[in-house]
Scaffold this motif. Structure first.
Motif, PDB file in Angstrom:
ATOM      1  N   LEU A 225     103.002  15.556  76.463  1.00  0.00           N
ATOM      2  CA  LEU A 225     103.806  14.798  77.370  1.00  0.00           C
ATOM      3  C   LEU A 225     104.717  13.998  76.673  1.00  0.00           C
ATOM      4  O   LEU A 225     105.999  14.110  76.942  1.00  0.00           O
ATOM      5  N   VAL A 226     104.495  13.604  75.385  1.00  0.00           N
ATOM      6  CA  VAL A 226     105.383  12.629  74.709  1.00  0.00           C
ATOM      7  C   VAL A 226     106.533  13.317  74.361  1.00  0.00           C
ATOM      8  O   VAL A 226     107.558  13.016  74.155  1.00  0.00           O
ATOM      9  N   ASP A 227     106.104  14.455  73.608  1.00  0.00           N
ATOM     10  CA  ASP A 227     107.240  15.586  73.378  1.00  0.00           C
ATOM     11  C   ASP A 227     108.242  15.878  74.340  1.00  0.00           C
ATOM     12  O   ASP A 227     109.455  15.993  74.289  1.00  0.00           O
ATOM     13  N   GLU A 228     107.665  15.991  75.479  1.00  0.00           N
ATOM     14  CA  GLU A 228     108.460  16.466  76.569  1.00  0.00           C
ATOM     15  C   GLU A 228     109.347  15.503  76.945  1.00  0.00           C
ATOM     16  O   GLU A 228     110.541  15.698  77.213  1.00  0.00           O
ATOM     17  N   VAL A 242     117.159  10.260  88.476  1.00  0.00           N
ATOM     18  CA  VAL A 242     115.971  10.288  89.471  1.00  0.00           C
ATOM     19  C   VAL A 242     114.772  11.004  88.795  1.00  0.00           C
ATOM     20  O   VAL A 242     113.641  10.495  89.032  1.00  0.00           O
ATOM     21  N   SER A 243     114.960  11.784  88.074  1.00  0.00           N
ATOM     22  CA  SER A 243     113.881  12.668  87.333  1.00  0.00           C
ATOM     23  C   SER A 243     113.207  11.815  86.510  1.00  0.00           C
ATOM     24  O   SER A 243     112.068  11.901  86.351  1.00  0.00           O
ATOM     25  N   MET A 244     113.926  10.872  85.798  1.00  0.00           N
ATOM     26  CA  MET A 244     113.218   9.986  84.806  1.00  0.00           C
ATOM     27  C   MET A 244     112.503   8.741  85.477  1.00  0.00           C
ATOM     28  O   MET A 244     111.823   8.173  84.874  1.00  0.00           O
ATOM     29  N   GLN A 245     112.594   8.503  86.988  1.00  0.00           N
ATOM     30  CA  GLN A 245     111.718   7.620  87.532  1.00  0.00           C
ATOM     31  C   GLN A 245     110.258   8.175  87.673  1.00  0.00           C
ATOM     32  O   GLN A 245     109.544   7.476  88.378  1.00  0.00           O
ATOM     33  N   GLY A 246     109.955   9.456  87.698  1.00  0.00           N
ATOM     34  CA  GLY A 246     108.762   9.958  87.889  1.00  0.00           C
ATOM     35  C   GLY A 246     107.563   9.373  86.918  1.00  0.00           C
ATOM     36  O   GLY A 246     107.748   8.872  85.825  1.00  0.00           O
ATOM     37  N   TYR A 249     107.267   9.858  83.069  1.00  0.00           N
ATOM     38  CA  TYR A 249     108.442   9.724  82.331  1.00  0.00           C
ATOM     39  C   TYR A 249     108.704   8.500  82.051  1.00  0.00           C
ATOM     40  O   TYR A 249     109.382   8.145  80.911  1.00  0.00           O
ATOM     41  N   LYS A 250     108.862   7.598  82.918  1.00  0.00           N
ATOM     42  CA  LYS A 250     109.554   6.247  82.756  1.00  0.00           C
ATOM     43  C   LYS A 250     108.439   5.346  82.195  1.00  0.00           C
ATOM     44  O   LYS A 250     109.167   4.683  81.134  1.00  0.00           O
ATOM     45  N   GLU A 251     107.004   5.629  81.920  1.00  0.00           N
ATOM     46  CA  GLU A 251     106.016   5.053  80.809  1.00  0.00           C
ATOM     47  C   GLU A 251     106.219   5.351  79.641  1.00  0.00           C
ATOM     48  O   GLU A 251     106.500   4.529  78.366  1.00  0.00           O
ATOM     49  N   ILE A 252     106.332   6.543  79.315  1.00  0.00           N
ATOM     50  CA  ILE A 252     106.522   7.053  77.942  1.00  0.00           C
ATOM     51  C   ILE A 252     107.781   6.800  77.646  1.00  0.00           C
ATOM     52  O   ILE A 252     108.033   6.806  76.218  1.00  0.00           O
ATOM     53  N   ALA A 253     108.873   6.889  78.295  1.00  0.00           N
ATOM     54  CA  ALA A 253     110.326   6.418  77.647  1.00  0.00           C
ATOM     55  C   ALA A 253     110.285   5.041  77.326  1.00  0.00           C
ATOM     56  O   ALA A 253     110.846   4.666  76.325  1.00  0.00           O
ATOM     57  N   LEU A 254     109.335   4.174  77.974  1.00  0.00           N
ATOM     58  CA  LEU A 254     109.438   2.945  77.370  1.00  0.00           C
ATOM     59  C   LEU A 254     108.886   2.861  76.104  1.00  0.00           C
ATOM     60  O   LEU A 254     109.380   2.106  75.077  1.00  0.00           O
ATOM     61  N   TYR A 255     107.720   3.740  76.015  1.00  0.00           N
ATOM     62  CA  TYR A 255     107.173   3.886  74.479  1.00  0.00           C
ATOM     63  C   TYR A 255     108.023   4.213  73.356  1.00  0.00           C
ATOM     64  O   TYR A 255     108.121   3.781  72.446  1.00  0.00           O
ATOM     65  N   LEU A 256     108.806   5.361  73.895  1.00  0.00           N
ATOM     66  CA  LEU A 256     109.802   5.911  72.952  1.00  0.00           C
ATOM     67  C   LEU A 256     111.054   4.789  72.539  1.00  0.00           C
ATOM     68  O   LEU A 256     111.627   5.025  71.616  1.00  0.00           O
ATOM     69  N   ASP A 257     111.289   3.934  73.579  1.00  0.00           N
ATOM     70  CA  ASP A 257     112.270   3.308  73.201  1.00  0.00           C
ATOM     71  C   ASP A 257     111.848   1.777  72.488  1.00  0.00           C
ATOM     72  O   ASP A 257     112.643   0.873  72.064  1.00  0.00           O
ATOM     73  N   GLY A 258     110.616   1.765  72.204  1.00  0.00           N
ATOM     74  CA  GLY A 258     109.966   0.591  71.509  1.00  0.00           C
ATOM     75  C   GLY A 258     109.434  -0.468  72.195  1.00  0.00           C
ATOM     76  O   GLY A 258     109.304  -1.415  71.640  1.00  0.00           O
ATOM     77  N   ALA A 259     109.582  -0.326  73.649  1.00  0.00           N
ATOM     78  CA  ALA A 259     109.183  -1.600  74.400  1.00  0.00           C
ATOM     79  C   ALA A 259     107.863  -1.793  74.409  1.00  0.00           C
ATOM     80  O   ALA A 259     107.295  -2.877  75.004  1.00  0.00           O
ATOM     81  N   LEU A 262     102.035   3.138  72.492  1.00  0.00           N
ATOM     82  CA  LEU A 262     101.588   4.264  73.118  1.00  0.00           C
ATOM     83  C   LEU A 262     100.376   4.008  74.088  1.00  0.00           C
ATOM     84  O   LEU A 262     100.343   4.273  75.477  1.00  0.00           O
ATOM     85  N   ASP A 263      99.325   3.142  73.807  1.00  0.00           N
ATOM     86  CA  ASP A 263      98.276   2.804  74.511  1.00  0.00           C
ATOM     87  C   ASP A 263      98.869   1.999  75.522  1.00  0.00           C
ATOM     88  O   ASP A 263      98.312   1.959  76.459  1.00  0.00           O
ATOM     89  N   GLU A 264      99.602   1.033  75.394  1.00  0.00           N
ATOM     90  CA  GLU A 264     100.203   0.314  76.387  1.00  0.00           C
ATOM     91  C   GLU A 264     100.828   1.206  77.652  1.00  0.00           C
ATOM     92  O   GLU A 264     100.655   1.098  78.867  1.00  0.00           O
ATOM     93  N   ALA A 265     101.429   2.135  77.115  1.00  0.00           N
ATOM     94  CA  ALA A 265     102.275   3.092  77.927  1.00  0.00           C
ATOM     95  C   ALA A 265     101.360   3.946  78.712  1.00  0.00           C
ATOM     96  O   ALA A 265     101.281   4.173  79.891  1.00  0.00           O
ATOM     97  N   VAL A 266     100.142   4.359  78.286  1.00  0.00           N
ATOM     98  CA  VAL A 266      99.250   5.113  78.660  1.00  0.00           C
ATOM     99  C   VAL A 266      98.294   4.237  79.662  1.00  0.00           C
ATOM    100  O   VAL A 266      98.014   4.749  81.030  1.00  0.00           O
ATOM    101  N   TYR A 267      98.041   3.152  79.477  1.00  0.00           N
ATOM    102  CA  TYR A 267      97.646   2.243  80.367  1.00  0.00           C
ATOM    103  C   TYR A 267      98.427   2.099  81.674  1.00  0.00           C
ATOM    104  O   TYR A 267      97.753   1.896  82.728  1.00  0.00           O
ATOM    105  N   LEU A 268      99.625   1.734  81.617  1.00  0.00           N
ATOM    106  CA  LEU A 268     100.651   1.596  82.631  1.00  0.00           C
ATOM    107  C   LEU A 268     100.717   2.924  83.518  1.00  0.00           C
ATOM    108  O   LEU A 268     100.771   2.793  84.628  1.00  0.00           O
ATOM    109  N   LEU A 269     100.605   4.076  82.782  1.00  0.00           N
ATOM    110  CA  LEU A 269     100.521   5.469  83.488  1.00  0.00           C
ATOM    111  C   LEU A 269      99.479   5.386  84.383  1.00  0.00           C
ATOM    112  O   LEU A 269      99.639   5.772  85.352  1.00  0.00           O
ATOM    113  N   LYS A 270      98.254   5.180  83.704  1.00  0.00           N
ATOM    114  CA  LYS A 270      97.202   5.480  84.660  1.00  0.00           C
ATOM    115  C   LYS A 270      97.119   4.422  85.766  1.00  0.00           C
ATOM    116  O   LYS A 270      96.769   4.761  86.826  1.00  0.00           O
ATOM    117  N   ARG A 271      97.291   3.271  85.487  1.00  0.00           N
ATOM    118  CA  ARG A 271      97.392   2.222  86.505  1.00  0.00           C
ATOM    119  C   ARG A 271      98.266   2.521  87.470  1.00  0.00           C
ATOM    120  O   ARG A 271      98.179   2.472  88.809  1.00  0.00           O
TER     121      ARG A 271
END
Length: 330
Positions: A225-228, A242-246, A249-259, A262-271
């Motif tokens: 998913l991260v590479d995608e 629109v697509s990046m609000q799915g 995508y939005k959670e992993i984009a935050l991680y890739l932006d350095g915001a 990865l653990d935090e992004a995964v937590y957000l995604l699951k939540r």
């Protein structure tokens, strides 16, 4: 053959929260009932977004035609009105060929708009208002913009994620232009179907569903998913597309932006996925005419129950050996 004036084409619909098991069941149902599947997922229309949308792979479709999958590039602003139009066309085409149109998905408004023939009024646009809201979100944050929506349209605020800025702004814009909340406009629809509807909803014990969601997210990460998401961003897909609000995508984009990590992004995604599943169930439970099936039962038992529901709705006798060909009649 003369078609009676009151004739309504049959339409089969399978809905339920994410990760409940719609995809596997849909293939078995489609094989039995000579159906073609129309994706009722607002994100699966985009090419290159496979892992995060849990898109069924071509080799897993077992020869069943699938529609509204891989139709557009990720920068295309696909909307509920366009989904409705495309579905109408597809349903007419599939029915004309003697096959059963079968919508499968979890995007509540999209599916309901087709089932009950919603009329989308063009309320116009106010680009200056949109830009004002975008600047407000940039200055005070997505949550502050979301609270603006909650103040005028709490039902739409419950449906939309704060990070879905484009749709939040559109809901604010509809209220700004018409003085009527978007949710109230949707409630005002007549909800009379142009189809002979057979609607099946899948549900599951909440704890079991949440475990399946967590397992699905873990599997998506292992599948890349991260590479995608990285490839989509590198290809120039805008962050506010629109697509990046799915989800994913939005959670992993935050991680890739350095915001975040990865653990935090995964937590957000699951939540956020768990919260999304809860909203999906709330949406579908408000819809009439749904036959609910608890996925806690044995898969084959569930499948038999669903076949019985479909046969009862469309007037087919299960003991008849030709019921698999029922929708070939013309």
């Amino acid at each position: 053959m003369t078609v009676p004036a009151a004739y309504k084409p049959p339409l089969l619909v399978l809905v339920g929260p994410t990760a409940v098991g719609k995809t596997q069941l849909s293939i078995e149902i489609a094989k039995t009932w000579n159906a073609e599947i129309i994706s009722g997922d607002s994100m699966q229309v985009y090419r290159g977004m496979d892992i995060g949308t849990a898109k069924i792979a071509p080799e897993e479709r077992e020869g069943i035609p699938h529609h509204l999958i891989d139709e557009y590039e990720p920068d295309y602003p696909f909307s509920v009105a366009e989904f409705q139009r495309r579905c109408r066309e597809l349903i007419a085409d599939i029915s004309s060929r003697g096959r059963l149109p079968f919508i499968v998905g979890g995007t509540g408004l999209y599916v309901e708009s087709v089932c009950y023939n919603y009329e989308f009024v063009d309320s116009g646009a106010d680009e200056a208002f949109r830009e004002e809201q975008r600047r407000y979100a940039e200055r005070f944050g997505e949550q502050a913009l979301h609270e603006r929506l909650r103040a005028v349209d709490p039902e739409s605020a419950d449906r939309l994620h704060p990070r879905d800025i484009r749709r939040v702004i559109r809901a604010l814009e509809v209220h700004h232009l018409t003085g009527i909340p978007l949710s109230k406009q949707l409630e005002g629809q007549k909800k009379q179907s142009p189809y002979e509807l057979c609607m099946i909803g899948l549900t599951m014990d909440r704890a079991a569903l949440y475990r399946r969601i967590d397992e699905r997210v873990d599997r998506m990460l292992k599948e890349g998913l991260v590479d995608e998401v990285r490839k989509l961003l590198a290809a120039g897909v805008p962050r506010d597309a629109v697509s990046m609000q799915g989800l994913g995508y939005k959670e992993i984009a935050l991680y890739l932006d350095g915001a975040c990590t990865l653990d935090e992004a995964v937590y957000l995604l699951k939540r956020d996925t768990r919260r999304f599943a809860k909203r999906q169930l709330s949406w579908f439970r408000r819809m009439k005419d749904i036959h609910w099936v608890d996925m806690g039962e044995n898969f084959h038992k569930n499948l038999e129950m669903i076949h019985a529901i479909i046969a009862g709705k469309f007037g087919v006798h299960l003991e008849c050996t030709s019921y698999q060909s029922f929708f070939r009649r013309g």
